[in-house]
Scaffold this active site. Structure first.
Site, PDB file in Angstrom:
ATOM      1  N   HIS A 177      26.928 -32.034 -66.650  1.00 60.73           N
ATOM      2  CA  HIS A 177      27.007 -30.727 -65.978  1.00 60.73           C
ATOM      3  C   HIS A 177      27.261 -29.620 -67.011  1.00 60.73           C
ATOM      4  O   HIS A 177      27.507 -28.472 -66.633  1.00 60.73           O
ATOM      5  CB  HIS A 177      28.174 -30.693 -64.976  1.00 60.73           C
ATOM      6  CG  HIS A 177      28.059 -31.668 -63.849  1.00 60.73           C
ATOM      7  ND1 HIS A 177      26.900 -31.869 -63.149  1.00 60.73           N
ATOM      8  CD2 HIS A 177      28.980 -32.504 -63.292  1.00 60.73           C
ATOM      9  CE1 HIS A 177      27.103 -32.779 -62.202  1.00 60.73           C
ATOM     10  NE2 HIS A 177      28.357 -33.182 -62.276  1.00 60.73           N
TER      11      HIS A 177
ATOM     12  N   SER B   1      15.786 -44.443 -53.147  1.00 52.20           N
ATOM     13  CA  SER B   1      16.578 -43.227 -53.389  1.00 52.20           C
ATOM     14  C   SER B   1      16.726 -42.369 -52.134  1.00 52.20           C
ATOM     15  O   SER B   1      17.265 -41.260 -52.213  1.00 52.20           O
ATOM     16  CB  SER B   1      15.954 -42.397 -54.507  1.00 52.20           C
ATOM     17  OG  SER B   1      14.915 -41.597 -53.984  1.00 52.20           O
TER      18      SER B   1
ATOM     19  N   GLY C 272      22.628 -32.590 -56.722  1.00 48.70           N
ATOM     20  CA  GLY C 272      21.902 -33.830 -56.442  1.00 48.70           C
ATOM     21  C   GLY C 272      21.884 -34.769 -57.646  1.00 48.70           C
ATOM     22  O   GLY C 272      20.995 -35.622 -57.770  1.00 48.70           O
TER      23      GLY C 272
ATOM     24  N   PHE D 113      18.225 -40.747 -48.827  1.00 46.30           N
ATOM     25  CA  PHE D 113      19.630 -40.472 -48.526  1.00 46.30           C
ATOM     26  C   PHE D 113      20.252 -41.625 -47.733  1.00 46.30           C
ATOM     27  O   PHE D 113      21.353 -42.087 -48.046  1.00 46.30           O
ATOM     28  CB  PHE D 113      19.754 -39.151 -47.759  1.00 46.30           C
ATOM     29  CG  PHE D 113      21.177 -38.799 -47.450  1.00 46.30           C
ATOM     30  CD1 PHE D 113      22.024 -38.328 -48.439  1.00 46.30           C
ATOM     31  CD2 PHE D 113      21.684 -38.963 -46.169  1.00 46.30           C
ATOM     32  CE1 PHE D 113      23.354 -38.024 -48.163  1.00 46.30           C
ATOM     33  CE2 PHE D 113      23.006 -38.654 -45.882  1.00 46.30           C
ATOM     34  CZ  PHE D 113      23.838 -38.188 -46.882  1.00 46.30           C
TER      35      PHE D 113
ATOM     36  N   ASN E  64      23.684 -37.367 -58.498  1.00 43.58           N
ATOM     37  CA  ASN E  64      23.754 -38.817 -58.252  1.00 43.58           C
ATOM     38  C   ASN E  64      22.431 -39.345 -57.693  1.00 43.58           C
ATOM     39  O   ASN E  64      22.048 -40.474 -57.989  1.00 43.58           O
ATOM     40  CB  ASN E  64      24.912 -39.137 -57.305  1.00 43.58           C
ATOM     41  CG  ASN E  64      26.237 -38.994 -58.025  1.00 43.58           C
ATOM     42  OD1 ASN E  64      26.686 -39.910 -58.706  1.00 43.58           O
ATOM     43  ND2 ASN E  64      26.851 -37.825 -57.934  1.00 43.58           N
TER      44      ASN E  64
ATOM     45  N   TYR F 225      16.088 -29.671 -56.162  1.00 32.25           N
ATOM     46  CA  TYR F 225      16.541 -30.556 -55.080  1.00 32.25           C
ATOM     47  C   TYR F 225      15.570 -30.445 -53.912  1.00 32.25           C
ATOM     48  O   TYR F 225      15.163 -31.436 -53.313  1.00 32.25           O
ATOM     49  CB  TYR F 225      17.952 -30.121 -54.662  1.00 32.25           C
ATOM     50  CG  TYR F 225      18.575 -30.924 -53.552  1.00 32.25           C
ATOM     51  CD1 TYR F 225      19.462 -31.954 -53.820  1.00 32.25           C
ATOM     52  CD2 TYR F 225      18.301 -30.634 -52.209  1.00 32.25           C
ATOM     53  CE1 TYR F 225      20.054 -32.682 -52.793  1.00 32.25           C
ATOM     54  CE2 TYR F 225      18.880 -31.356 -51.187  1.00 32.25           C
ATOM     55  CZ  TYR F 225      19.757 -32.378 -51.477  1.00 32.25           C
ATOM     56  OH  TYR F 225      20.333 -33.097 -50.459  1.00 32.25           O
TER      57      TYR F 225
ATOM     58  N   ARG G 230      27.162 -36.848 -48.119  1.00 31.85           N
ATOM     59  CA  ARG G 230      27.663 -36.119 -46.956  1.00 31.85           C
ATOM     60  C   ARG G 230      26.540 -35.871 -45.960  1.00 31.85           C
ATOM     61  O   ARG G 230      26.437 -36.542 -44.956  1.00 31.85           O
ATOM     62  CB  ARG G 230      28.305 -34.810 -47.442  1.00 31.85           C
ATOM     63  CG  ARG G 230      29.159 -34.092 -46.446  1.00 31.85           C
ATOM     64  CD  ARG G 230      29.658 -32.783 -47.050  1.00 31.85           C
ATOM     65  NE  ARG G 230      28.568 -31.898 -47.392  1.00 31.85           N
ATOM     66  CZ  ARG G 230      28.041 -30.995 -46.579  1.00 31.85           C
ATOM     67  NH1 ARG G 230      28.526 -30.833 -45.380  1.00 31.85           N
ATOM     68  NH2 ARG G 230      27.024 -30.229 -46.961  1.00 31.85           N
ATOM     69  N   LYS G 231      25.643 -34.916 -46.261  1.00 30.41           N
ATOM     70  CA  LYS G 231      24.540 -34.621 -45.332  1.00 30.41           C
ATOM     71  C   LYS G 231      23.181 -34.823 -45.994  1.00 30.41           C
ATOM     72  O   LYS G 231      22.218 -35.190 -45.346  1.00 30.41           O
ATOM     73  CB  LYS G 231      24.641 -33.187 -44.822  1.00 30.41           C
ATOM     74  CG  LYS G 231      25.678 -32.998 -43.745  1.00 30.41           C
ATOM     75  CD  LYS G 231      25.365 -31.782 -42.894  1.00 30.41           C
ATOM     76  CE  LYS G 231      26.276 -31.716 -41.690  1.00 30.41           C
ATOM     77  NZ  LYS G 231      26.179 -30.420 -41.012  1.00 30.41           N
TER      78      LYS G 231
END
Ligand code: A3P
Length: 312
Positions: free
Chosen positions: A127, A246, A68, A248, A70, A212, A268-269
């Site tokens: 990362h 923010s 998560g 989705f 981004n 998340y 995506r989802k």
């Protein structure tokens, strides 16, 4: 942020065009035993990163890919920008032209010299494992938000992303991907190593963790906690706006502008539990066992609430 995003989109578009022409086996390279995508990272940039001088007021977001980044990255950037606008005395001369691609380890080796010239609070995503970050981050006590997501949804997200974007190796089957994920043969290394290593920093005074799943459950509360941790002063109304922007749906609708082509694959989802569509019984058992052996007794592992989010 328009110019800033343009730089990011250009970099991604270029990387995809180069990756399209490359052989599959050249897409990743190994640095200090960990794989990275050749088109966006390089040994030269990693070397240059070692001498990066962090500042106490830097805003750092760390976490394994597909956790998560981004999403939380946008929250952080919005919080920093709004707080700076509220406080004219603060370092609020954010110059769009100068802002860098936010991923620490992505870009050319000269980017760290350019970052030295930025006077504003620098929002940095990474990362990398903590011991692969420049020492100055810990020495100068820059604040770090560590983001984690349950391993089954991370693996599911990573699988779809790897098959959707030419920068990363693709997989013929989910089973093939699952083996690579469980053995850590992934860009940015093993999920399990990442959680283990960041777990050692959970109690550092300059570190906050967020999952998340908790952010998904109560975004407004998460946004508030993040702002408090970084000492960013916003009104209740402003915090609410940051949370709403923010969502989705809002980020997906804006994806083309913020991420170009990659936006279609990235957003995506945005849900919890999609792993149930991919994992078979053996894979569930293998993940449960590895989580138990490697992470269940770590501090960060406990925050993941594996029993709630990863059991059938
Ligand atoms: P899915 O593939 O499960 O949908 P990262 O930014 O670290 O690459 O993580 C990408 C994951 O975060 C994707 O998960 C993506 O859909 C999800 N995501 C992105 N923006 C989000 C948002 N605003 N709210 C919830 N999830 C989001």
């Amino acid at each position: 942020m328009a110019n800033h995003r343009k730089k990011f989109i250009d970099l991604l578009d270029k990387a995809m065009a180069v990756a399209d022409m490359m052989d599959h086996e050249d897409l990743l390279f190994s640095y200090k035993g960990i794989l990275y995508p050749t088109t966006v990272c390089s040994p030269e940039t990693f070397k240059a990163l070692e001498s990066f001088e962090a500042r106490r007021e830097d805003v750092i977001l760390a976490g394994y890919p597909k956790s998560g980044t981004n999403w939380v990255g946008q929250i952080l950037t919005n919080l920093v920008t709004t707080a700076a606008e509220n406080n004219e005395d603060e370092t609020n001369n954010l110059n769009d032209e100068e802002l860098e691609v936010p991923y620490f380890e992505v870009g050319d080796p000269e980017k760290y010299q350019r970052m030295e010239k930025l006077s504003s609070r620098r929002v940095i995503f990474t990362h990398l494992l903590p011991h692969n970050l420049p020492e100055s981050i810990f020495k100068n006590k820059a604040k770090i938000l560590v983001l984690v997501r349950n391993p089954k949804d991370v693996a599911t997200s990573f699988y779809h992303f790897s098959n959707g974007i030419s920068i990363l190796s693709s997989y013929e089957t989910w089973d093939e991907f699952f083996t690579a994920f469980m053995t850590g043969k992934m860009p940015w290394g093993s999920y399990f190593d990442n959680i283990c290593e960041w777990s050692k920093h959970v109690d550092d005074e300059n570190v906050m963790t967020i999952t998340y799943e908790e952010l998904k459950e109560n975004t407004a509360l998460g946004v508030k906690k993040i702002a408090e941790f970084f000492g960013l002063l916003l009104t209740e109304e402003q915090l609410q706006t940051v949370a709403e922007r923010s969502s989705f749906q809002a980020m997906k609708a804006n994806a083309q502008k913020t991420h170009g082509e990659v936006g279609n694959i990235l957003f995506r989802k945005g849900d919890v539990n999609d792993w149930k569509n991919l994992f078979n019984e053996n894979q569930n058992q293998e993940m449960d066992k590895t989580f138990e052996e490697r992470l269940a007794r770590t501090k960060l592992g406990a925050k993941i609430k594996y029993e709630v989010y990863c059991k059938t």
